[in-house]
Design a protein around this motif. Structure first.
Motif, PDB file in Angstrom:
ATOM      1  N   LEU A   1      71.319  11.003  20.846  1.00 34.50           N
ATOM      2  CA  LEU A   1      71.525   9.962  19.839  1.00 34.50           C
ATOM      3  C   LEU A   1      71.072  10.379  18.439  1.00 34.50           C
ATOM      4  CD1 LEU A   1      70.506   6.714  21.787  1.00 34.50           C
ATOM      5  CD2 LEU A   1      72.773   7.756  21.524  1.00 34.50           C
ATOM      6  N   GLY A   2      70.396  11.515  18.318  1.00 37.43           N
ATOM      7  CA  GLY A   2      69.981  11.987  17.000  1.00 37.43           C
ATOM      8  C   GLY A   2      68.770  11.266  16.426  1.00 37.43           C
TER       9      GLY A   2
ATOM     10  N   PRO B   1      61.723  22.085  13.158  1.00 40.18           N
ATOM     11  CA  PRO B   1      62.991  22.788  12.926  1.00 40.18           C
ATOM     12  C   PRO B   1      64.227  21.938  13.207  1.00 40.18           C
ATOM     13  CG  PRO B   1      61.473  24.128  14.221  1.00 40.18           C
ATOM     14  CD  PRO B   1      60.899  22.755  14.178  1.00 40.18           C
ATOM     15  N   GLY B   2      64.073  20.918  14.098  1.00 43.49           N
ATOM     16  CA  GLY B   2      65.252  20.197  14.559  1.00 43.49           C
ATOM     17  C   GLY B   2      65.598  18.928  13.825  1.00 43.49           C
ATOM     18  N   GLY B   3      64.738  18.436  12.916  1.00 43.43           N
ATOM     19  CA  GLY B   3      65.074  17.170  12.280  1.00 43.43           C
ATOM     20  C   GLY B   3      64.092  16.777  11.196  1.00 43.43           C
ATOM     21  N   SER B   4      64.547  15.894  10.294  1.00 40.23           N
ATOM     22  CA  SER B   4      63.678  15.330   9.265  1.00 40.23           C
ATOM     23  C   SER B   4      62.768  14.273   9.893  1.00 40.23           C
ATOM     24  CB  SER B   4      64.517  14.703   8.151  1.00 40.23           C
ATOM     25  OG  SER B   4      65.323  15.682   7.518  1.00 40.23           O
TER      26      SER B   4
ATOM     27  N   MET C   1      57.032   7.514   3.879  1.00 35.31           N
ATOM     28  CA  MET C   1      57.328   8.790   3.221  1.00 35.31           C
ATOM     29  C   MET C   1      58.239   9.606   4.122  1.00 35.31           C
ATOM     30  SD  MET C   1      54.669  11.580   1.594  1.00 35.31           S
ATOM     31  CE  MET C   1      55.277  12.919   0.560  1.00 35.31           C
ATOM     32  N   VAL C   2      59.096  10.403   3.519  1.00 33.16           N
ATOM     33  CA  VAL C   2      60.013  11.242   4.295  1.00 33.16           C
ATOM     34  C   VAL C   2      59.662  12.707   4.088  1.00 33.16           C
ATOM     35  CG1 VAL C   2      61.764  11.372   2.450  1.00 33.16           C
ATOM     36  CG2 VAL C   2      62.450  11.705   4.837  1.00 33.16           C
ATOM     37  N   PHE C   3      59.801  13.498   5.163  1.00 32.24           N
ATOM     38  CA  PHE C   3      59.590  14.940   5.130  1.00 32.24           C
ATOM     39  C   PHE C   3      60.904  15.610   5.519  1.00 32.24           C
ATOM     40  CE2 PHE C   3      55.699  12.856   6.736  1.00 32.24           C
ATOM     41  CZ  PHE C   3      54.886  13.041   5.627  1.00 32.24           C
ATOM     42  N   PRO C   4      61.554  16.310   4.587  1.00 31.73           N
ATOM     43  CA  PRO C   4      62.846  16.932   4.888  1.00 31.73           C
ATOM     44  C   PRO C   4      62.748  17.973   6.009  1.00 31.73           C
ATOM     45  CG  PRO C   4      62.513  16.781   2.522  1.00 31.73           C
ATOM     46  CD  PRO C   4      61.210  16.441   3.159  1.00 31.73           C
ATOM     47  N   GLN C   5      63.812  18.085   6.746  1.00 31.35           N
ATOM     48  CA  GLN C   5      63.875  18.974   7.911  1.00 31.35           C
ATOM     49  C   GLN C   5      63.455  20.404   7.578  1.00 31.35           C
ATOM     50  OE1 GLN C   5      67.595  18.791   9.975  1.00 31.35           O
ATOM     51  NE2 GLN C   5      67.284  20.682  11.108  1.00 31.35           N
TER      52      GLN C   5
ATOM     53  N   PRO D   1      62.890  17.098  18.015  1.00 31.92           N
ATOM     54  CA  PRO D   1      62.792  17.795  16.733  1.00 31.92           C
ATOM     55  C   PRO D   1      62.053  19.120  16.776  1.00 31.92           C
ATOM     56  CG  PRO D   1      61.264  15.965  16.792  1.00 31.92           C
ATOM     57  CD  PRO D   1      62.103  15.856  18.025  1.00 31.92           C
ATOM     58  N   GLY D   2      61.263  19.354  17.832  1.00 37.81           N
ATOM     59  CA  GLY D   2      60.480  20.575  17.907  1.00 37.81           C
ATOM     60  C   GLY D   2      59.342  20.553  16.902  1.00 37.81           C
ATOM     61  N   VAL D   3      58.372  21.425  17.096  1.00 37.86           N
ATOM     62  CA  VAL D   3      57.254  21.503  16.155  1.00 37.86           C
ATOM     63  C   VAL D   3      56.655  22.896  16.197  1.00 37.86           C
ATOM     64  CG1 VAL D   3      55.539  20.708  17.845  1.00 37.86           C
ATOM     65  CG2 VAL D   3      55.096  20.426  15.402  1.00 37.86           C
TER      66      VAL D   3
END
Length: 210
Positions: free
Chosen positions: A84-85, A105-108, A140-144, A169-171
């Motif tokens: 579903l993203g 690495p996989g998502g914002s 707050m947003v953190f870009p991918q 999203p991985g880390v």
């Protein structure tokens, strides 16, 4: 007229009977995970519990080196988000707790602070720093893929909810990537410009060898 109605009824019946299969792809955690996502569980085995996750109710255990706890609701824990993203997590920070520089690495990522004060920020690919002290209700947003961090900037426990633009999203935590491995210390020293004593000390603290 009957010649038109029968095909329409047939098509409608087919669409209704097959709609579940295209509505979602609940993760089959018993099957191997591919590079993109888990395989889909058979629709007849899917239940409402696949779409509900209660693990974010409780505060995480912050009695560790970084005094922080992240409780994840990624596809591995929350099968309903597979494909579903999206996914979510809970962040708890004890006083002086910190989530070190890390990337997904996989998502914002979006952080929503619900208790306390959290200083959060990220570094752009041009090494420009964007950071701010966030209070309850701030987002707050953190870009991918960009390095980012969170620090408890107050005198009480802080908590936040995190959402991601990926079900997995991985880390990668920078400190652990550098010092919790078996890369020879002389290579780490050469690539980080730290002296050998400091490299060995950090490897010892974080569990690295070499």
């Amino acid at each position: 007229m009957p010649n038109i109605i029968l095909p329409i009824l047939f098509i409608s019946s087919f669409l209704l009977s097959s709609s579940d299969a295209s509505d979602f792809c609940v993760a089959d955690l018993q099957a191997p995970q591919g590079p993109a996502a888990y395989s889909c569980k058979k629709s007849e085995l899917v239940t409402v519990n696949d779409f509900v996750f209660s693990g974010l109710r409780e505060e995480g255990n912050t009695s560790n080196l970084i005094k922080a706890a992240v409780t994840s609701a990624f596809s591995a824990q929350f099968p309903g988000v597979n494909g579903l993203g999206i996914s979510v997590a809970r962040l708890d920070l004890a006083v002086s707790g910190v989530v070190p520089m890390h990337t997904h690495p996989g998502g914002s990522e979006i952080i929503v602070v619900v208790r306390g004060t959290i200083t959060a920020g990220f570094l752009s690919s041009a090494n420009k720093v964007y950071y701010k002290a966030l209070r309850s209700g701030d987002v707050m947003v953190f870009p991918q893929g960009l390095l980012h961090f969170q620090i408890n900037a107050g005198k009480t426990t802080a908590s936040a909810y995190l959402s991601f633009g990926s079900p997995s999203p991985g880390v990668q935590v920078l400190d652990f990537a550098l010092f919790a491995n078996d890369l020879p210390s002389n290579i780490v020293q050469a690539t980080t410009f730290l002296d050998g004593v400091q490299v060995k000390k950090l490897k010892g603290v974080l569990g690295g060898t070499g």
